[in-house]
Scaffold this motif. Structure first.
Motif, PDB file in Angstrom:
ATOM      1  N   ARG A   6     -27.609 -36.674 -17.001  1.00 59.77           N
ATOM      2  CA  ARG A   6     -26.539 -37.531 -17.531  1.00 59.77           C
ATOM      3  C   ARG A   6     -25.898 -38.351 -16.422  1.00 59.77           C
ATOM      4  O   ARG A   6     -25.607 -39.533 -16.606  1.00 59.77           O
ATOM      5  N   ARG A   7     -25.705 -37.708 -15.259  1.00 63.48           N
ATOM      6  CA  ARG A   7     -25.126 -38.468 -14.154  1.00 63.48           C
ATOM      7  C   ARG A   7     -26.038 -39.605 -13.699  1.00 63.48           C
ATOM      8  O   ARG A   7     -25.590 -40.704 -13.393  1.00 63.48           O
ATOM      9  N   TRP A   8     -27.338 -39.359 -13.714  1.00 63.90           N
ATOM     10  CA  TRP A   8     -28.303 -40.410 -13.305  1.00 63.90           C
ATOM     11  C   TRP A   8     -28.292 -41.575 -14.303  1.00 63.90           C
ATOM     12  O   TRP A   8     -28.353 -42.736 -13.908  1.00 63.90           O
ATOM     13  N   LEU A   9     -28.201 -41.269 -15.598  1.00 66.46           N
ATOM     14  CA  LEU A   9     -28.151 -42.319 -16.607  1.00 66.46           C
ATOM     15  C   LEU A   9     -26.877 -43.135 -16.495  1.00 66.46           C
ATOM     16  O   LEU A   9     -26.899 -44.367 -16.670  1.00 66.46           O
ATOM     17  N   ARG A  10     -25.716 -42.427 -16.195  1.00 66.54           N
ATOM     18  CA  ARG A  10     -24.473 -43.161 -16.049  1.00 66.54           C
ATOM     19  C   ARG A  10     -24.510 -44.098 -14.839  1.00 66.54           C
ATOM     20  O   ARG A  10     -24.007 -45.201 -14.877  1.00 66.54           O
ATOM     21  N   ARG A  11     -25.150 -43.583 -13.762  1.00 67.21           N
ATOM     22  CA  ARG A  11     -25.222 -44.426 -12.577  1.00 67.21           C
ATOM     23  C   ARG A  11     -26.123 -45.655 -12.801  1.00 67.21           C
ATOM     24  O   ARG A  11     -25.884 -46.719 -12.225  1.00 67.21           O
ATOM     25  N   ASN A  12     -27.137 -45.560 -13.638  1.00 68.20           N
ATOM     26  CA  ASN A  12     -28.122 -46.649 -13.817  1.00 68.20           C
ATOM     27  C   ASN A  12     -28.005 -47.358 -15.183  1.00 68.20           C
ATOM     28  O   ASN A  12     -28.900 -48.107 -15.572  1.00 68.20           O
ATOM     29  N   ARG A  13     -26.902 -47.107 -15.891  1.00 67.99           N
ATOM     30  CA  ARG A  13     -26.799 -47.714 -17.212  1.00 67.99           C
ATOM     31  C   ARG A  13     -26.699 -49.243 -17.146  1.00 67.99           C
ATOM     32  O   ARG A  13     -27.170 -49.950 -18.028  1.00 67.99           O
ATOM     33  N   THR A  14     -26.110 -49.732 -16.063  1.00 67.24           N
ATOM     34  CA  THR A  14     -26.046 -51.201 -15.914  1.00 67.24           C
ATOM     35  C   THR A  14     -27.442 -51.792 -15.755  1.00 67.24           C
ATOM     36  O   THR A  14     -27.778 -52.815 -16.353  1.00 67.24           O
ATOM     37  N   ASN A  15     -28.264 -51.128 -14.967  1.00 69.25           N
ATOM     38  CA  ASN A  15     -29.645 -51.617 -14.788  1.00 69.25           C
ATOM     39  C   ASN A  15     -30.431 -51.562 -16.089  1.00 69.25           C
ATOM     40  O   ASN A  15     -31.211 -52.474 -16.411  1.00 69.25           O
ATOM     41  N   PHE A  16     -30.206 -50.450 -16.843  1.00 66.12           N
ATOM     42  CA  PHE A  16     -30.885 -50.342 -18.128  1.00 66.12           C
ATOM     43  C   PHE A  16     -30.435 -51.458 -19.098  1.00 66.12           C
ATOM     44  O   PHE A  16     -31.249 -52.041 -19.827  1.00 66.12           O
ATOM     45  N   ALA A  17     -29.169 -51.757 -19.101  1.00 70.61           N
ATOM     46  CA  ALA A  17     -28.658 -52.821 -19.988  1.00 70.61           C
ATOM     47  C   ALA A  17     -29.230 -54.181 -19.617  1.00 70.61           C
ATOM     48  O   ALA A  17     -29.625 -54.980 -20.484  1.00 70.61           O
ATOM     49  N   ILE A  18     -29.275 -54.422 -18.291  1.00 77.74           N
ATOM     50  CA  ILE A  18     -29.838 -55.715 -17.849  1.00 77.74           C
ATOM     51  C   ILE A  18     -31.319 -55.798 -18.213  1.00 77.74           C
ATOM     52  O   ILE A  18     -31.816 -56.822 -18.701  1.00 77.74           O
ATOM     53  N   GLY A  19     -32.053 -54.718 -17.971  1.00 78.50           N
ATOM     54  CA  GLY A  19     -33.477 -54.721 -18.307  1.00 78.50           C
ATOM     55  C   GLY A  19     -33.720 -54.934 -19.788  1.00 78.50           C
ATOM     56  O   GLY A  19     -34.618 -55.692 -20.207  1.00 78.50           O
ATOM     57  N   ALA A  20     -32.910 -54.238 -20.629  1.00 75.80           N
ATOM     58  CA  ALA A  20     -33.067 -54.412 -22.079  1.00 75.80           C
ATOM     59  C   ALA A  20     -32.745 -55.837 -22.499  1.00 75.80           C
ATOM     60  O   ALA A  20     -33.421 -56.427 -23.366  1.00 75.80           O
ATOM     61  N   GLY A  21     -31.692 -56.384 -21.844  1.00 75.57           N
ATOM     62  CA  GLY A  21     -31.360 -57.783 -22.176  1.00 75.57           C
ATOM     63  C   GLY A  21     -32.462 -58.743 -21.781  1.00 75.57           C
ATOM     64  O   GLY A  21     -32.784 -59.688 -22.524  1.00 75.57           O
ATOM     65  N   VAL A  22     -33.062 -58.466 -20.604  1.00 76.71           N
ATOM     66  CA  VAL A  22     -34.160 -59.346 -20.167  1.00 76.71           C
ATOM     67  C   VAL A  22     -35.344 -59.233 -21.107  1.00 76.71           C
ATOM     68  O   VAL A  22     -35.959 -60.235 -21.488  1.00 76.71           O
TER      69      VAL A  22
END
Length: 524
Positions: A6-22
């Motif tokens: 969960r901590r890893w997902l919270r730290r990288n959620r911005t990257n995941f959002a950007i990737g999904a948007g791309v």
């Protein structure tokens, strides 16, 4: 373990959002591009189908022009043959020859064999030429009747009304036959050329209007079901505005009556005067070369068409093709379009057609194409038919070109022999079937180019409401933009010296033809 994930997902959620948007944007962009490509392919396919349909429609229109000319040409031929009865003069010459033989050998000793085997003297020089005329089977029925009446055979009339006409001498008859034979052939060539161009103009103008009518009908929404059908004959009726008015089309086509009955006779008068001036001093028993005959023919053409290019441009052919405004109702009445008691003036739609036809006839392009058609027809008559049948020069081919050049340079023939060929070819020129002269004219590429320019120009004049020169029509809640075909769309042979585009409302007939001739000069 779960907490660290969960901590890893919270730290990288911005990257995941950007990737999904791309990825989402890429998917949307990809679908948009694929849709545009598919739409462009569909549009190109529709344009290709439309151009092919337009080309087929144009080619069919030109075939209709050929059949129309062949159908109505015999009417003009009939009038010209009656106005220049060469066969009647031939009958008078034959009658005089028989009378001379009867006086020389006596009535009791004269037989048919005496007429056919008379001695070869100056008189029998004429007999040989008469035989060549007599061998032709083109004596017109009306002319035979006229000649019989003129000779008083079976008329049974007596008294002052049956007074014989002054008898002409042999020299006068031969001169009359010379002028009539040549004038008749030349007049029919001019009539055929003008009729071909007039028919091309008429049918291509109507073909253009029918093309617009089909475009409007395809773009219009389907009519709603209604139990009551109201007929709309106002100016906003699209079928009438775009040329589907059958009665207007019939009236417009009936104006060819003027050329078939009046124009051809006026042309005959002008041609006969030129032939009399050029060929008048020529003795029928005189021997001339084919080159000399060609020079005399060219002199006649210069007097009829104009000696220089500027003279040809100023030569007015409109009075031979269309009636003056004060005679239009008369033409409609004579052609059966108007009842005898009705002198209705042309409708606005018919008036536009007549005015545009007049503008086309008065254009320099019309004279240019007409000159080329006449060149083709006169070349076939003099260089082919007269050369082969009168001068016995074999037809030109790759293997006999040099022989023809040597033989043709010195070949001579009597004028009387050529007159027999002129007489026969006059019937071939005016024939309504298997017409070699019409085929030779249709091989002139500029004729198809002229038809294509007529078919594809001046579209703005056909719209019921032209807004600032734009061909846009409001149909219900839809806006339809009429597409203007170019000469490249209607056929490969429809351009003069290269591809010509007639896009834009400002591209009228004159500018389109100027572009065509300009591209031709640039390639030469």
């Amino acid at each position: 373990m779960i907490a660290s994930s969960r901590r890893w997902l919270r730290r990288n959620r911005t990257n995941f959002a950007i990737g999904a948007g791309v990825l989402g944007a890429g998917y949307v962009a990809g679908q948009y591009i694929l849709g545009k490509v598919s739409e462009a392919r569909q549009r190109m396919s529709e344009e290709r189908i439309a151009k092919e349909n337009l080309r087929r429609r144009f080619e069919q229109n030109q075939e209709d022009c050929t059949f129309t000319v062949l159908a109505i040409l015999p009417t003009a031929t009939e009038n010209i043959l009656e106005a220049l009865p060469v066969e009647r003069t031939l009958n008078e010459l034959q009658k005089q020859k028989q009378e001379r033989l009867a006086r020389s050998v006596g009535p009791s000793e004269l037989t048919i064999s005496d007429v056919q085997s008379s001695p070869r003297s100056v008189t029998d020089d004429d007999g040989k030429s008469l035989t060549s005329f007599q061998s032709e089977s083109y004596v017109h029925a009306s002319q035979v009747a006229d000649s019989s009446a003129a000779n008083g055979e079976g008329s049974g009339e007596t008294g002052p009304q049956a007074s014989p006409r002054p008898k002409k001498s042999k020299a006068q008859l031969w001169n009359e036959m010379k002028i009539s034979s040549i004038s008749r052939a030349f007049t029919l060539i001019y009539t055929l050329s003008l009729l071909s161009l007039l028919t091309r103009i008429q049918l291509n103008l109507l073909g253009r209007r029918n093309y617009l009518a089909s475009v409007v009908s395809l773009a219009a929404p389907p009519p709603q079901e209604s139990k009551i059908s109201l007929e709309n004959n106002d100016d906003d009726n699209f079928e009438h505005a775009y040329g589907n008015d059958f009665e207007t089309n019939r009236r417009y086509l009936s104006f060819s009556w003027w050329l078939l009955h009046r124009g051809c006779i006026d042309i005959m008068t002008k041609v006969s005067a030129a032939v009399t001036e050029v060929f008048g001093s020529l003795n029928p028993r005189e021997e001339i070369t084919l080159e000399r005959l060609s020079e005399l023919t060219l002199e006649v053409r210069k007097k009829v068409e104009g000696a220089t290019e500027s003279d040809r441009r100023t030569c007015k052919w409109l009075p031979y093709l269309l009636p003056p405004p004060d005679q239009e109702s008369y033409v409609l009445q004579e052609s059966g379009m108007n009842p005898p008691a009705n002198s209705t003036p042309p409708s606005p739609s018919l008036r536009r057609l007549i005015d545009e036809t007049s503008d086309l006839i008065d254009s320099p392009s019309f004279t240019h194409v007409l000159t080329l058609l006449l060149d083709a027809a006169f070349s076939l008559l003099i260089d082919s038919k007269i050369a082969t049948h009168a001068y016995k020069i074999p037809p030109t081919s790759a293997s006999t070109a040099r022989v023809v050049e040597i033989v043709g340079a010195d070949a001579k023939a009597k004028v009387a022999v050529s007159l027999a060929v002129f007489c026969r070819q006059a019937h071939a020129i005016g024939s309504g079937s298997n017409n070699e002269y019409l085929a030779a004219m249709e091989n002139v590429r500029d004729l198809e180019a002229f038809a294509a320019v007529v078919y594809s120009s001046n579209f703005e004049f056909e719209t019921p409401e032209a807004n600032a020169g734009e061909n846009v029509v409001e149909i219900g809640s839809d806006t339809v933009k009429l597409s203007r075909p170019s000469t490249a769309d209607v056929g490969e042979g429809a351009t003069v010296g290269g591809e010509v585009s007639l896009l834009g409302a400002e591209s009228g007939f004159e500018s389109a033809w100027g572009k065509a001739l300009g591209s031709q000069d640039g390639k030469s």
